[in-house]
Design an enzyme around this catalytic site. Sequence first.
Site, PDB file in Angstrom:
ATOM      1  N   ARG A 264      14.876 -39.294 -17.628  1.00 50.16           N
ATOM      2  CA  ARG A 264      14.773 -39.228 -19.095  1.00 50.16           C
ATOM      3  C   ARG A 264      13.493 -38.530 -19.566  1.00 50.16           C
ATOM      4  NH1 ARG A 264      16.847 -44.277 -18.027  1.00 50.16           N
ATOM      5  NH2 ARG A 264      19.064 -44.422 -18.542  1.00 50.16           N
TER       6      ARG A 264
ATOM      7  N   LYS B 187      11.901 -25.406 -26.916  1.00 42.12           N
ATOM      8  CA  LYS B 187      13.364 -25.284 -26.816  1.00 42.12           C
ATOM      9  C   LYS B 187      13.721 -25.074 -25.348  1.00 42.12           C
ATOM     10  CE  LYS B 187      15.056 -23.544 -31.235  1.00 42.12           C
ATOM     11  NZ  LYS B 187      15.693 -22.419 -31.941  1.00 42.12           N
TER      12      LYS B 187
ATOM     13  N   GLU C 124       9.929  -9.057 -29.949  1.00 44.06           N
ATOM     14  CA  GLU C 124       9.532 -10.326 -30.588  1.00 44.06           C
ATOM     15  C   GLU C 124       8.200 -10.145 -31.321  1.00 44.06           C
ATOM     16  OE1 GLU C 124      11.465 -12.920 -30.918  1.00 44.06           O
ATOM     17  OE2 GLU C 124      13.008 -12.410 -29.441  1.00 44.06           O
TER      18      GLU C 124
ATOM     19  N   LYS D  31       3.761 -18.522 -33.610  1.00 39.88           N
ATOM     20  CA  LYS D  31       4.919 -19.367 -33.285  1.00 39.88           C
ATOM     21  C   LYS D  31       4.534 -20.844 -33.381  1.00 39.88           C
ATOM     22  CE  LYS D  31       8.797 -20.322 -30.416  1.00 39.88           C
ATOM     23  NZ  LYS D  31       9.758 -19.921 -29.411  1.00 39.88           N
TER      24      LYS D  31
ATOM     25  N   GLU E 147      13.998 -27.477 -36.025  1.00 37.58           N
ATOM     26  CA  GLU E 147      14.778 -26.488 -36.776  1.00 37.58           C
ATOM     27  C   GLU E 147      15.764 -27.171 -37.726  1.00 37.58           C
ATOM     28  OE1 GLU E 147      15.732 -23.026 -34.398  1.00 37.58           O
ATOM     29  OE2 GLU E 147      17.370 -22.550 -35.754  1.00 37.58           O
TER      30      GLU E 147
ATOM     31  N   ARG F 198      11.723 -23.339 -38.854  1.00 33.09           N
ATOM     32  CA  ARG F 198      11.777 -22.685 -37.544  1.00 33.09           C
ATOM     33  C   ARG F 198      12.836 -21.590 -37.482  1.00 33.09           C
ATOM     34  NH1 ARG F 198      10.888 -25.532 -31.718  1.00 33.09           N
ATOM     35  NH2 ARG F 198      11.208 -23.645 -30.488  1.00 33.09           N
TER      36      ARG F 198
ATOM     37  N   ASN G 206      14.300 -16.629 -36.007  1.00 35.18           N
ATOM     38  CA  ASN G 206      15.514 -15.865 -35.671  1.00 35.18           C
ATOM     39  C   ASN G 206      15.629 -14.580 -36.492  1.00 35.18           C
ATOM     40  OD1 ASN G 206      16.318 -17.716 -33.768  1.00 35.18           O
ATOM     41  ND2 ASN G 206      17.356 -18.993 -35.268  1.00 35.18           N
TER      42      ASN G 206
ATOM     43  N   HIS H 208      17.717 -11.639 -35.325  1.00 34.35           N
ATOM     44  CA  HIS H 208      18.506 -12.102 -34.186  1.00 34.35           C
ATOM     45  C   HIS H 208      20.020 -12.134 -34.434  1.00 34.35           C
ATOM     46  CE1 HIS H 208      14.621 -12.969 -32.538  1.00 34.35           C
ATOM     47  NE2 HIS H 208      15.103 -13.601 -31.482  1.00 34.35           N
TER      48      HIS H 208
ATOM     49  N   HIS I 281      22.073 -10.692 -31.368  1.00 39.94           N
ATOM     50  CA  HIS I 281      22.980 -11.419 -30.465  1.00 39.94           C
ATOM     51  C   HIS I 281      24.316 -10.687 -30.372  1.00 39.94           C
ATOM     52  CE1 HIS I 281      20.503 -15.325 -31.173  1.00 39.94           C
ATOM     53  NE2 HIS I 281      20.037 -14.616 -30.164  1.00 39.94           N
TER      54      HIS I 281
ATOM     55  N   HIS J  20      17.484  -8.176 -24.811  1.00 37.59           N
ATOM     56  CA  HIS J  20      17.271  -9.006 -25.995  1.00 37.59           C
ATOM     57  C   HIS J  20      16.259  -8.407 -26.985  1.00 37.59           C
ATOM     58  CE1 HIS J  20      17.102 -12.532 -28.500  1.00 37.59           C
ATOM     59  NE2 HIS J  20      15.794 -12.606 -28.324  1.00 37.59           N
TER      60      HIS J  20
HETATM   61  N1  GLY Z   1      13.067 -18.509 -30.041  1.00 40.46           N
HETATM   62  C1  GLY Z   1      13.173 -19.171 -31.287  1.00 40.46           C
HETATM   63  C2  GLY Z   1      12.605 -20.559 -31.285  1.00 40.46           C
HETATM   64  O1  GLY Z   1      11.953 -20.955 -30.354  1.00 40.46           O
HETATM   65  O2  GLY Z   1      12.827 -21.291 -32.221  1.00 40.46           O
END
Ligand code: GLY
Length: 342
Positions: free
Chosen positions: A113, A135, A177, A205, A215, A223, A227, A230, A234, A246
């Site tokens: 966990r 993430k 990015e 970031k 998010e 957050r 994107n 993006h 995508h 990407h």
């Molecule tokens: N790559 C976008 C984020 O980490 O929210």
Amino acid sequence: MSQSVTVDVTVGGRSYPVVVGHGVVERLGSLLPATARRVAVVSQAGIPLTVDPGVESVVVHIGHGEEYKSLATVEMLCDRFAEMRLTRHDAVVAVGGGMVTDVAGFAASSWHRGVPVLHVATTLLGMVDAAIGGKTGVNLRAGKNLVGAFWQPHAVICDLDALATLPERELRCGMGEMAKYHFLTGDNLLAMEWPERIGRCVQIKADVVAADEREDPTNRRGRAILNYGHTLAHALEIATGHDLAHGEAVAVGLVYAARVADALERIDSARVAAHDEVVRSYGLRAALPAGLDPDVLIELMARDKKVVDAGLTFVLDGPDGVETVPGVSESIARAALAAMPR
Ligand code: GLY
């Protein structure tokens, strides 16, 4: 040791360091949790950076390619953690690009966990994006990154020595990015030296993630602004069978988002031109690749969302800065595609 930069990422009431510089991988042992007696090092064959955690360690390689970004790989990793009796006092160290940190981070979030994970990012994209912000996840047949967790790392190491052998194309991915961060803040990152440039991207970031770690889908300036560019990116990655990597796709996506914003009268033509110029200044192509069917791109963009809304959802520039804009009509999306540089 040469000059390094440390950025503290503060999220959910705790902080972790992101250390950027040449040779900083040597600091790995000092960044481990004090309780760690064993470390599982998760990496891939051919990654040009070796690590010495300074405690008993086992190296586990995962495969190259999106098909290995899977629950089967997470199960394989957890089996190895079981064999080596990795406990919650110990740690996982992910050494690689975004795929490695995503998969290893998710395995770490689930094993017992949750065990601490440290990311040693070896690509520019990993350093400025994937390794930062917590993430983690893997793909399903139904789509990319559909299973995962928010699991903040214990520390992140960005050793610039790893970039010396990074293929040109991989460097461009990170630049895509960076161009995105340029639009989010107005900072000309190209005017900075490494490692300040990477440190600044991490700080940008970190600030966004600190304000909206999970998010929140109702937060239009949270957050989700990460994107920017993006939605088309995508779609382009899928439509070109990943011929466009990407970051290259994000660059085209930024230029496209400017045209959508223009069609909605959110920005003027000078700001649209600035998008093309900035993207090119980061060494990236702004043009839409030839031969793509607009119907296919629109269909793929309509699918690219985790929240159900009428119309398409984009992250767009506007008078109040970059924000999420739902309910964009197909005709606007189509007109913006037609207005793309070729
Ligand atoms: N790559 C976008 C984020 O980490 O929210």
